[in-house]
Design a protein around this motif. Structure first.
Motif, mmCIF file in Angstrom:
data_model
loop_
_atom_site.group_PDB
_atom_site.id
_atom_site.type_symbol
_atom_site.label_atom_id
_atom_site.label_comp_id
_atom_site.label_asym_id
_atom_site.label_seq_id
_atom_site.Cartn_x
_atom_site.Cartn_y
_atom_site.Cartn_z
ATOM 1 N N MET B 5 1.044 -1.065 0.248
ATOM 2 C CA MET B 5 -0.135 0.207 -0.333
ATOM 3 C C MET B 5 1.072 1.220 0.032
ATOM 4 N N GLU B 6 2.075 1.286 1.017
ATOM 5 C CA GLU B 6 3.061 2.617 0.929
ATOM 6 C C GLU B 6 3.913 2.709 -0.414
ATOM 7 N N ILE B 7 3.723 1.765 -0.825
ATOM 8 C CA ILE B 7 4.988 1.659 -2.234
ATOM 9 C C ILE B 7 4.066 2.276 -3.301
ATOM 10 N N GLN B 8 2.468 1.622 -3.236
ATOM 11 C CA GLN B 8 0.839 2.289 -4.372
ATOM 12 C C GLN B 8 1.236 3.602 -4.252
ATOM 13 N N GLU B 9 1.226 3.888 -2.931
ATOM 14 C CA GLU B 9 0.845 6.105 -2.511
ATOM 15 C C GLU B 9 2.169 6.474 -3.317
ATOM 16 N N LEU B 10 3.474 5.732 -3.063
ATOM 17 C CA LEU B 10 4.734 6.860 -3.039
ATOM 18 C C LEU B 10 4.156 7.783 -4.476
ATOM 19 N N ASP B 11 4.810 8.657 -5.335
ATOM 20 C CA ASP B 11 5.013 10.048 -6.254
ATOM 21 C C ASP B 11 5.873 9.231 -7.197
ATOM 22 N N ASP B 12 6.212 9.645 -8.018
ATOM 23 C CA ASP B 12 7.060 8.955 -9.015
ATOM 24 C C ASP B 12 8.525 9.010 -8.510
ATOM 25 N N GLU B 13 8.682 10.049 -7.804
ATOM 26 C CA GLU B 13 9.982 10.810 -7.775
ATOM 27 C C GLU B 13 10.966 9.472 -6.864
ATOM 28 N N THR B 14 9.588 9.817 -5.680
ATOM 29 C CA THR B 14 9.994 9.134 -4.347
ATOM 30 C C THR B 14 10.255 7.625 -4.749
ATOM 31 N N LEU B 15 9.486 6.947 -5.410
ATOM 32 C CA LEU B 15 9.065 5.986 -5.594
ATOM 33 C C LEU B 15 10.798 5.723 -5.909
ATOM 34 N N LEU B 16 11.330 6.223 -7.476
ATOM 35 C CA LEU B 16 12.657 5.924 -8.000
ATOM 36 C C LEU B 16 13.580 6.589 -7.008
#
Lengths: 539, 49
Positions: B5-16
């Motif tokens: 869930m946390e991963i899906q909520e990350l914005d693109d830049e943060t995810l990367l």
């Protein structure tokens, strides 16, 4: 870079680092053996710690990667190439409509001139037959059924085409060709001149077909009859060009495909700062207030479009120079042209007389007597006469463009001069036989030339008088200096324009992206995602 | 560590950025592994210090 400090996993990774970097692997207590054992145990324990941690991080890496791979296709802009292809097709048709409405001759408008122009010394017999076939087929489309009576330019063309109409198969025609060839090595030339003669003969009907075609196209595209066709074309062309320039998919692809480096384009990059500053009069774009930046960007956008057209102008400038020299000699142009036409009329009558003499020598007609010697004699005369006519027509072509140019006035613009060139297919054919135009065929060259003439961004051509001493380079440089763009004439001369264009294009791409539905930051993220996915697929 | 869930909520830049940090950390862990060479029991010349 995002702020990750508050994520527990980041703290954990930091903790791992601290633990590992400060881990005691050695002791100074005990014997050498004890020290070695201490080291072994410590190292083994540390390694175990690392293995356990690593297992978890690998799972996290996979989860993050799966999310990246899931998001990428959803975030990637949609490819609208099909839409642009359709728009491009419309724009091409509208350009053709512009040409149908122009001062080109009917045979030029209906593309018959291309067929005739394609017959040359290198044309094989097979190709020649295909071209003649195509020519006849096109005339049929115009509602004109050609038959043998249209191919009696000389006795040789009649002989050739008699066989052609009976049986256009290569083998049948080849036999006739070989039979004619030694009596008339110029048979290709004579057939070519016959085709030109047919064009002249049916010019009125061709003109009627042009009107029909024009009306049909206006109808097909729902263009009201009172519309200014050039403006309509220009509008459509602008919409297509602007659409593609600001298309999120195309712009993203350029970076993802590696054609351009995204990091160079981001705010604050050294390259970006350097280029923006290079066109600012004070060398410091970033010191401008918002209003000044807005003006700068507007000027650069216009500068980019103008430079593209200026580059093409340099390519076609030699045509302009020819036309200007013709204008300078305009005094005698009309008289010479009219006189040449009269001379040709006389010589064409002689040709017809020769044909009649030949028929008589074949025993055709009242009181005609077969005379093989007379036939041979007249055939020889005809061959010489056709060569003479060929030379006269070439002279007429040269005089025609001069005559058309002589109808301009001293206040004509460069654009007017380029337009006048369209009145002579023969002149354009000669122009595009020069070096630099041989990578594509004549028709493609002419279409490119038309696109240049009717381009929405070449307003500088419409406003500059073509018949005084002009210097387009200075005019463009001065204009943009007045708009606070730091540019000199030297930077946009033919030899240097490419490198200046490259820098201006850099800024233009940023401007286009800023006007589009995607940001540089989003493109950057997509590039990073793409890189990660490709790397993973290659492992 | 990080749930779905946390991963899906990350914005693109943060995810990367997070992904890059994890990859870098795994490389760091790999480079921190120590090669332990097992010594034999009866080595001569062992002295007490």
């Amino acid at each position: 870079m995002s702020n990750l400090e508050h994520y527990p996993i980041v703290s954990e990774m930091k903790g791992d680092r601290d633990y590992i970097e400060n881990y005691e692997l050695e002791t100074d207590k005990g014997t050498k053996r004890m020290k070695e054992r201490f080291y072994e145990t410590a190292a083994t324990s540390l390694n175990q710690f690392i293995y356990d941690k690593r297992k978890n991080y690998v799972l996290v890496e996979k989860a993050l990667y799966d999310e990246i791979a899931r998001r990428f296709p959803l975030l990637m802009p949609v490819d609208s190439s099909e839409v642009y292809e359709k728009m491009n097709h419309t724009v091409s048709d509208l350009l053709y409509l512009v040409q149908l409405n122009s001062n080109c001759s009917n045979s030029f408008k209906l593309k018959i001139d291309y067929i005739i122009a394609s017959i040359n010394d290198l044309t094989s017999l097979e190709d020649l037959n295909q071209k003649i076939n195509f020519f006849i087929h096109r005339f049929k489309e115009f509602g004109i059924g050609l038959n043998i009576s249209d191919f009696t330019y000389t006795m040789f063309t009649e002989m050739y085409m008699n066989t052609f109409f009976e049986n256009p198969d290569y083998d049948a025609v080849k036999e006739t060709f070989e039979d004619i060839y030694f009596k008339c090595p110029d048979i290709k030339l004579q057939l070519k001149m016959n085709l030109k003669n047919i064009v002249e003969k049916y010019d009125k009907q061709l003109g009627e077909y042009v009107i029909l075609l024009k009306n049909k196209m206006m109808n097909d595209y729902s263009i009201p009859p009172t519309t200014d066709i050039i403006s309509h074309y220009v509008q459509n062309r602008f919409e297509l060009g602007d659409g593609m320039a600001t298309d999120a998919y195309y712009n993203t692809k350029a970076f993802i495909d590696g054609k351009k480096k995204i990091v160079d384009y981001l705010e604050g990059s050294t390259t970006r700062v350097k280029i923006y500053n290079s066109f600012a009069l004070n060398d410091d774009y970033y010191s401008y207030n918002d209003e000044e930046k807005k003006l700068y960007n507007e000027s650069l956008m216009s500068f980019y479009l103008t430079l593209n057209e200026l580059k093409k102008f340099y390519k076609y400038e030699f045509i302009l120079q020819d036309l200007i020299s013709f204008y300078k000699d305009k005094a005698s142009a009309k008289g010479a042209y009219t006189s040449k036409k009269k001379e040709i009329e006389k010589e064409e009558k002689k040709r017809i007389a020769l044909n009649n003499q030949y028929k008589k020598a074949c025993g055709i007609g009242f009181l005609a007597k077969v005379s093989p010697n007379k036939q041979k004699f007249v055939m020889l005369q005809m061959n010489n006469h056709i060569r003479h006519l060929r030379d006269l027509y070439q002279e007429l072509d040269d005089l025609e463009i001069r005559y058309q140019v002589s109808n301009l006035t001293d206040s004509s613009s460069i654009y007017d001069l380029f337009l006048v060139s369209l009145s002579s297919f023969a002149f354009l054919e000669k122009c595009f036989q020069t070096e630099g135009f041989d990578t594509i065929d004549l028709e493609e060259n002419i279409v490119e030339y038309l696109r240049f003439i009717y381009n929405p961004n070449n307003s500088f051509l419409r406003k500059v008088n073509g018949l005084v001493d002009y210097n387009i380079t200075d005019i463009v440089a001065d204009k943009y200096r007045l708009l606070n763009v730091d540019v000199t004439a030297e930077l946009i001369q033919a030899e240097n324009i490419d490198s200046t264009l490259q820098d201006v294009q850099f800024i233009n791409l940023i401007q286009n992206i800023e006007r589009s539905k995607i940001t540089l930051s989003q493109i950057h993220n997509l590039c990073r995602m793409h890189e990660i996915i490709v790397k993973s697929e290659n492992e | 560590m990080v749930d779905a869930m946390e991963i899906q909520e990350l914005d693109d830049e943060t995810l990367l950025d997070l992904y890059q940090q994890v990859v870098d950390h795994i490389h760091f862990l790999d480079s921190s592994i120590i090669e332990v060479i097992e010594e034999t029991e009866d080595e001569e010349g062992d002295s007490d210090e």
